[in-house]
Design a protein around this motif. Structure first.
Motif, PDB file in Angstrom:
ATOM      1  N   ASP A 167       0.679  -1.222   0.105  1.00  0.00           N
ATOM      2  CA  ASP A 167       0.194   0.176  -0.025  1.00  0.00           C
ATOM      3  C   ASP A 167       0.869   1.070  -0.038  1.00  0.00           C
ATOM      4  O   ASP A 167       0.683   2.286  -0.535  1.00  0.00           O
ATOM      5  CB  ASP A 167      -1.141  -0.025   1.366  1.00  0.00           C
ATOM      6  CG  ASP A 167      -0.347  -0.219   2.369  1.00  0.00           C
ATOM      7  OD1 ASP A 167       0.575  -0.840   2.548  1.00  0.00           O
ATOM      8  OD2 ASP A 167      -0.824   0.084   3.602  1.00  0.00           O
ATOM      9  N   TYR A 168       1.894   1.158   0.734  1.00  0.00           N
ATOM     10  CA  TYR A 168       2.954   2.299   0.585  1.00  0.00           C
ATOM     11  C   TYR A 168       3.466   2.234  -0.699  1.00  0.00           C
ATOM     12  O   TYR A 168       3.946   3.381  -1.177  1.00  0.00           O
ATOM     13  CB  TYR A 168       3.945   2.246   1.804  1.00  0.00           C
ATOM     14  CG  TYR A 168       3.640   2.312   3.246  1.00  0.00           C
ATOM     15  CD1 TYR A 168       2.823   3.240   3.568  1.00  0.00           C
ATOM     16  CD2 TYR A 168       3.993   1.271   4.131  1.00  0.00           C
ATOM     17  CE1 TYR A 168       2.408   3.118   5.020  1.00  0.00           C
ATOM     18  CE2 TYR A 168       3.746   1.412   5.258  1.00  0.00           C
ATOM     19  CZ  TYR A 168       2.792   2.455   6.164  1.00  0.00           C
ATOM     20  OH  TYR A 168       2.572   2.387   7.059  1.00  0.00           O
ATOM     21  N   LYS A 213       3.785   8.995  -7.172  1.00  0.00           N
ATOM     22  CA  LYS A 213       4.369  10.235  -7.116  1.00  0.00           C
ATOM     23  C   LYS A 213       5.536  10.112  -8.080  1.00  0.00           C
ATOM     24  O   LYS A 213       5.606  11.129  -8.930  1.00  0.00           O
ATOM     25  CB  LYS A 213       5.111  10.439  -5.767  1.00  0.00           C
ATOM     26  CG  LYS A 213       3.700  10.761  -4.651  1.00  0.00           C
ATOM     27  CD  LYS A 213       4.497  10.725  -3.277  1.00  0.00           C
ATOM     28  CE  LYS A 213       3.215  11.058  -2.276  1.00  0.00           C
ATOM     29  NZ  LYS A 213       3.801  11.392  -0.992  1.00  0.00           N
ATOM     30  N   VAL A 214       6.291   8.703  -8.188  1.00  0.00           N
ATOM     31  CA  VAL A 214       7.389   8.946  -9.150  1.00  0.00           C
ATOM     32  C   VAL A 214       7.187   8.738 -10.280  1.00  0.00           C
ATOM     33  O   VAL A 214       7.827   9.060 -11.281  1.00  0.00           O
ATOM     34  CB  VAL A 214       8.514   7.983  -8.268  1.00  0.00           C
ATOM     35  CG1 VAL A 214       8.957   8.388  -7.160  1.00  0.00           C
ATOM     36  CG2 VAL A 214       8.216   6.543  -8.529  1.00  0.00           C
ATOM     37  N   THR A 227       6.484   7.935   2.993  1.00  0.00           N
ATOM     38  CA  THR A 227       6.448   7.944   1.364  1.00  0.00           C
ATOM     39  C   THR A 227       6.951   9.279   0.778  1.00  0.00           C
ATOM     40  O   THR A 227       7.426   8.955  -0.322  1.00  0.00           O
ATOM     41  CB  THR A 227       4.924   7.545   1.105  1.00  0.00           C
ATOM     42  OG1 THR A 227       4.285   8.577   1.593  1.00  0.00           O
ATOM     43  CG2 THR A 227       4.687   6.081   1.702  1.00  0.00           C
ATOM     44  N   ASP A 228       6.901  10.303   1.132  1.00  0.00           N
ATOM     45  CA  ASP A 228       7.149  11.422   0.566  1.00  0.00           C
ATOM     46  C   ASP A 228       8.869  11.328   0.555  1.00  0.00           C
ATOM     47  O   ASP A 228       9.386  11.748  -0.495  1.00  0.00           O
ATOM     48  CB  ASP A 228       6.724  12.518   1.669  1.00  0.00           C
ATOM     49  CG  ASP A 228       5.254  12.975   1.288  1.00  0.00           C
ATOM     50  OD1 ASP A 228       4.752  12.619   0.301  1.00  0.00           O
ATOM     51  OD2 ASP A 228       4.652  13.547   2.210  1.00  0.00           O
ATOM     52  N   LYS A 229       9.292  10.975   1.737  1.00  0.00           N
ATOM     53  CA  LYS A 229      10.869  10.915   1.574  1.00  0.00           C
ATOM     54  C   LYS A 229      11.288  10.081   0.601  1.00  0.00           C
ATOM     55  O   LYS A 229      12.230   9.968  -0.076  1.00  0.00           O
ATOM     56  CB  LYS A 229      11.303  11.032   3.039  1.00  0.00           C
ATOM     57  CG  LYS A 229      12.940  10.852   3.083  1.00  0.00           C
ATOM     58  CD  LYS A 229      13.531  12.155   2.737  1.00  0.00           C
ATOM     59  CE  LYS A 229      13.353  13.250   3.556  1.00  0.00           C
ATOM     60  NZ  LYS A 229      14.090  14.591   3.355  1.00  0.00           N
ATOM     61  N   MET A 230      10.644   8.943   0.612  1.00  0.00           N
ATOM     62  CA  MET A 230      10.943   7.822  -0.106  1.00  0.00           C
ATOM     63  C   MET A 230      10.955   8.237  -1.786  1.00  0.00           C
ATOM     64  O   MET A 230      11.645   7.997  -2.439  1.00  0.00           O
ATOM     65  CB  MET A 230      10.336   6.370   0.175  1.00  0.00           C
ATOM     66  CG  MET A 230      10.702   5.400  -0.877  1.00  0.00           C
ATOM     67  SD  MET A 230       9.684   3.851  -0.535  1.00  0.00           S
ATOM     68  CE  MET A 230      11.265   3.197   0.405  1.00  0.00           C
TER      69      MET A 230
END
Length: 361
Positions: free
Chosen positions: A200-201, A208-209, A314-317
């Motif tokens: 899910d993450y 995003k990517v 998840t933003d940092k990843m």
């Protein structure tokens, strides 16, 4: 020749515990008479292949409830150990903790319990807490997969440092001669479909990517819980990622999984010692992973051969992943250092640790 037994509840799945049980059994036949017991798994149903020297047994041809059969299985194991003069019995995974500990009482067989996830976060159910507690108190020896989990066991269960050790999973020798392609525009993740793996993450990160890097795709390899598969497929559809985030299913050919990829990504909530990261490094892949308990921090060197990201940001990843996707020279640098830390996962070194344990317990 000393006789040993490896005991696992099931052996018909493709997980790390099953792989380790079979690989360890196969390798230790070079020095010992090895018995492998899959409590509820017929030999014909084994996922991984055992060699002809391994003596295989199962007690049931079908799934049974562990909770209502603990005493029965304990008695069956005790008789098996006595009849076959087993010197040391290893429980692979915590489901064996209680019945194997009970089986070892009153006989000469030494019981070693091997935790193949971790005691820090993998206590989701009351039964898991009981299994670890009983094992910690009754076993002759506890083996964890990481230094981090060993420290936690000592603190959490009050056991002596002499009673517990950690032994890493080994990397297989010569997995591939494939040269890393730093021009690849493919991300890859491998693991069974289970909440633990944090898919899910993964979908959140992919949204995003992949929206920013339209030339990249992301492949997921693995099988597992069908409800989890359906859930992730629905999330992929909701985020319009059907053509970019691809579920490829189960694949045994590792060259096909890792060989043409640019970056390996792991979004797990927790692990034991993730073999997939070692496999990715064998293929010289840069890694981006949550620094989850346990394992990634003992495999990946942050900023040298990959990025470790705080759980479960998840933003940092996404930020770290995009940085790597945008920078071919950085990918090449991470790839060049992928195997810097591999000596501690050397197969012969780790096998010697198991042999030393068997000879000294």
């Amino acid at each position: 020749m000393k006789k040993i037994a490896l005991v696992k509840w099931i052996l018909d799945e493709s997980g790390g515990g099953e792989r380790v049980a079979v690989s360890l059994a196969n390798e230790l036949t070079k020095k010992y008479e090895v018995h492998l017991i899959g409590i509820t798994t017929k030999q014909s149903d084994l996922f991984f292949k055992i060699n002809s020297q391994v003596k295989y047994s199962n007690f049931f041809d079908h799934r049974v409830r562990l909770s209502t059969n603990i005493l029965k299985i304990s008695k069956m194991l005790k008789k098996y150990f006595r009849d076959n003069e087993i010197a040391v019995a290893f429980g692979i995974g915590i489901s064996a903790n209680v019945f194997l500990s009970l089986a070892g009482k009153g006989i000469s067989t030494k019981v070693v319990l091997c935790d193949h996830t971790n005691s820090i976060t993998d206590n989701r159910e009351f039964s898991q807490k009981v299994q670890r507690y009983v094992g910690a108190k009754l076993a002759d020896k506890i083996i964890t997969l990481t230094q981090e989990d060993r420290r936690n066991y000592i603190k959490k269960y009050g056991i002596s440092e002499k009673k517990i050790a950690y032994i890493y999973n080994w990397k297989e020798d010569g997995l591939s001669n494939v040269t890393y392609n730093n021009e690849s525009t493919k991300l890859v993740t491998v693991g069974r479909f289970d909440s633990q793996k944090g898919y899910d993450y993964l979908v959140q990160v992919a949204k995003k990517v992949l929206s920013e890097k339209s030339d990249w795709t992301w492949e997921i390899y693995g099988s597992g819980n069908q409800d989890e598969v359906d859930k992730i497929k629905e999330l992929i559809k909701e985020n319009n990622l059907q053509d970019k985030l691809l579920i490829k299913g189960l694949e045994k050919n590792q060259d096909l999984i890792y060989g043409d990829k640019g970056i390996y990504v792991m979004t797990s909530r927790y692990e034991g010692l993730p073999l997939v990261l070692l496999e990715a490094q064998q293929y010289n892949l840069p890694i981006v992973s949550f620094c989850c308990p346990t394992g990634p921090s003992e495999i990946v060197e942050d900023g040298v051969n990959g990025f470790l990201v705080d759980c479960y940001d998840t933003d940092k990843m996404s930020e770290k992943l995009l940085k790597l996707m945008e920078n071919e020279s950085l990918r090449h640098s991470f790839s060049a250092h992928a195997k810097d830390n591999m000596d501690k996962f050397d197969k012969n070194r780790i096998l010697n640790q198991w042999i030393e344990l068997i000879e000294t317990i």
